[in-house]
Write an enzyme that holds these catalytic residues in place. Structure first.
Site, PDB file in Angstrom:
ATOM      1  N   GLY A 244     -56.803 -89.704 -81.114  1.00 51.43           N
ATOM      2  CA  GLY A 244     -56.504 -90.944 -80.961  1.00 51.43           C
ATOM      3  C   GLY A 244     -55.265 -91.594 -81.331  1.00 51.43           C
ATOM      4  O   GLY A 244     -54.212 -90.654 -81.339  1.00 51.43           O
ATOM      5  N   ASN A 245     -54.923 -92.776 -81.601  1.00 49.81           N
ATOM      6  CA  ASN A 245     -53.628 -93.346 -81.865  1.00 49.81           C
ATOM      7  C   ASN A 245     -53.801 -94.737 -82.634  1.00 49.81           C
ATOM      8  O   ASN A 245     -54.660 -94.944 -83.058  1.00 49.81           O
ATOM      9  CB  ASN A 245     -52.544 -93.382 -80.565  1.00 49.81           C
ATOM     10  CG  ASN A 245     -53.240 -94.665 -79.403  1.00 49.81           C
ATOM     11  OD1 ASN A 245     -53.291 -95.864 -79.876  1.00 49.81           O
ATOM     12  ND2 ASN A 245     -53.918 -94.233 -78.513  1.00 49.81           N
ATOM     13  N   TYR A 246     -52.495 -94.953 -83.219  1.00 50.15           N
ATOM     14  CA  TYR A 246     -52.556 -95.968 -84.074  1.00 50.15           C
ATOM     15  C   TYR A 246     -52.584 -97.598 -83.727  1.00 50.15           C
ATOM     16  O   TYR A 246     -52.638 -98.382 -84.437  1.00 50.15           O
ATOM     17  CB  TYR A 246     -51.009 -95.892 -85.084  1.00 50.15           C
ATOM     18  CG  TYR A 246     -50.957 -94.832 -85.940  1.00 50.15           C
ATOM     19  CD1 TYR A 246     -52.123 -94.585 -86.914  1.00 50.15           C
ATOM     20  CD2 TYR A 246     -50.010 -93.725 -85.702  1.00 50.15           C
ATOM     21  CE1 TYR A 246     -52.029 -93.394 -87.775  1.00 50.15           C
ATOM     22  CE2 TYR A 246     -50.037 -92.715 -86.737  1.00 50.15           C
ATOM     23  CZ  TYR A 246     -51.118 -92.330 -87.620  1.00 50.15           C
ATOM     24  OH  TYR A 246     -50.937 -91.611 -88.509  1.00 50.15           O
TER      25      TYR A 246
END
Ligand code: C5P
Length: 401
Positions: A208-210
């Site tokens: 995923g990512n932020y």
């Protein structure tokens, strides 16, 4: 017209404060959410109990709550509101607003508010006609505030003249007309992708990512407030849907987001690709939890579909498409090349260098680049204000003002 609108009603120490209860009721009946902020003098004319019973919320008056000493944040209140209405506004409050004398909760809220401000004066005819009152009203107009002129008639002093607060129903009409005039995207369907995507590795792990989704959700809110039918395709985020009229489609992976976007875009007028889509996904999904062992682990990743580029391929004449770029080097050059490659009408370049820009935070700093070579730089602003600038660009792209 007022459905979902957040309105702060400021009440000050005028006999017309008794009409504020009716005004509150009328705003709520039209669908508005009302927060009362009352001055100490206002409480002499109408009791907070009446007002909180109508709004279902505690009335704010002091900087600190008398019960538990909690600090009431005028900044949060000011940012929460879609509109600030001060009715009735006394000569004293008008004078303080014009000159920034912030000695009560209402004036500090006014000074913090980013939303449009409407002021309905109420006072005796001579006070209203006095040059200082007129001068202060002129100052307030010059700051962009809207003055709802008082009516002429019998005043509480039994004198006849101009000074009585405009009737609550007329005030509500003015506010409805104001919001209606801002419905520049009425009848337009806008697709917005927002948030990160999660690419599953096994039942408990993902790539995923932020991305928080805040920028995309702010865009969705602004478009909905301007009357658009918004389809918000949201990756996994914890944010509430920011406007009652938004159609939200929750997805998890880039592939799900791609399918939802490809289905929604053909019947839309525009799309804004704001999501931070994972570029790669694990080639293989393991249906049971991967076990730890001593060896190095190699995950094979396959590229995901570029949703924005795929929408760019099916874009019809008259449709608009906008996207974002986050670049670490040759920012403008790369952003412009990306715009062309993905067939965007304009691209929003997130600055990485400046404080207050990027992921997760509540502020952003952007520049917008257009196909004809134009560009516009904006200062650090709240994500909601940045969204407003971007939606202005989108409205222009669709042929509006
Ligand atoms: O190529 P890059 O990821 O930098 O492009 C960013 C823009 O493309 C953003 O508007 C983003 O929403 C969109 N994008 C997309 N699908 C992808 C990758 C990026 O829609 N798979």
């Amino acid at each position: 017209m007022l459905k979902g609108k957040k309105i702060i009603l400021g009440i000050t120490g005028s006999i017309a404060a008794y009409k504020a209860a009716y005004l509150t009721r009328a705003l709520i009946k039209k669908g508005a959410e009302v927060q009362i902020v009352i001055t100490p003098a206002g409480k002499e004319f109408i009791t907070p109990v009446t007002l909180s019973a109508l709004t279902g919320k505690p009335v704010v008056s002091e900087f600190f709550s008398a019960n538990d000493g909690t600090w009431h944040s005028h900044v949060d209140l000011g940012l929460w509101a879609d509109l600030l209405l001060i009715a009735p506004a006394t000569a004293s409050t008008i004078g303080k607003m014009a000159n920034g004398i912030a000695d009560n909760m209402l004036i500090t809220t006014y000074l913090s508010a980013k939303a449009p401000v409407f002021i309905a004066p109420a006072m005796d005819l001579d006070m209203f006609a006095h040059p200082s009152t007129q001068h202060n009203l002129e100052l307030l107009r010059s700051y962009g505030n809207h003055i709802i002129e008082p009516a002429t008639g019998e005043l509480a002093s039994h004198l006849e003249g101009k000074g009585r607060m405009e009737e609550p129903d007329r005030i509500v009409e003015r506010i409805e007309a104001f919001f209606a005039s801002r419905q520049s995207l009425r009848g337009r369907k806008i697709v917005i992708t927002a948030g990160p995507t999660y690419e599953k590795i096994d039942p408990v792990r993902f790539i995923g990512n932020y991305s928080s989704g805040k920028m995309g959700f702010s865009l969705a809110r602004v478009c909905a407030e301007r009357g658009a039918d918004v389809v918000l395709i949201a990756g996994p985020v914890t944010l509430p849907t920011p406007h009652a009229s938004i159609k939200r489609i929750d997805v998890e992976s880039a592939d799900e987001m791609y399918r939802a976007a490809m289905e929604a875009y053909p019947t839309a007028d525009a799309a804004i690709c704001c999501a931070a889509v994972a570029d790669y996904a694990p080639a293989e999904y393991r249906s049971t939890k991967m076990k730890r062992n001593a060896d190095d682990l190699t995950l094979v990743l396959r590229p995901n579909k570029d949703i924005a580029a795929e929408l760019g391929k099916i874009k019809r004449a008259g449709q608009c498409l906008a996207g974002f770029a986050l670049e670490t080097d040759h920012e403008a050059e790369n952003a412009v090349a990306k715009m062309q490659r993905k067939n965007f009408d304009f691209i929003v370049l997130n600055s990485l260098r400046d404080a207050g820009a990027g992921f997760r935070g509540d502020t952003n700093k952007v520049s917008i680049w257009y196909r004809d070579g134009r560009s516009a730089d904006y200062p650090v602003k709240s994500k909601l204000e940045v969204a407003s600038d971007i939606v202005d660009a989108l409205t222009a792209c669709l042929g509006g003002e």
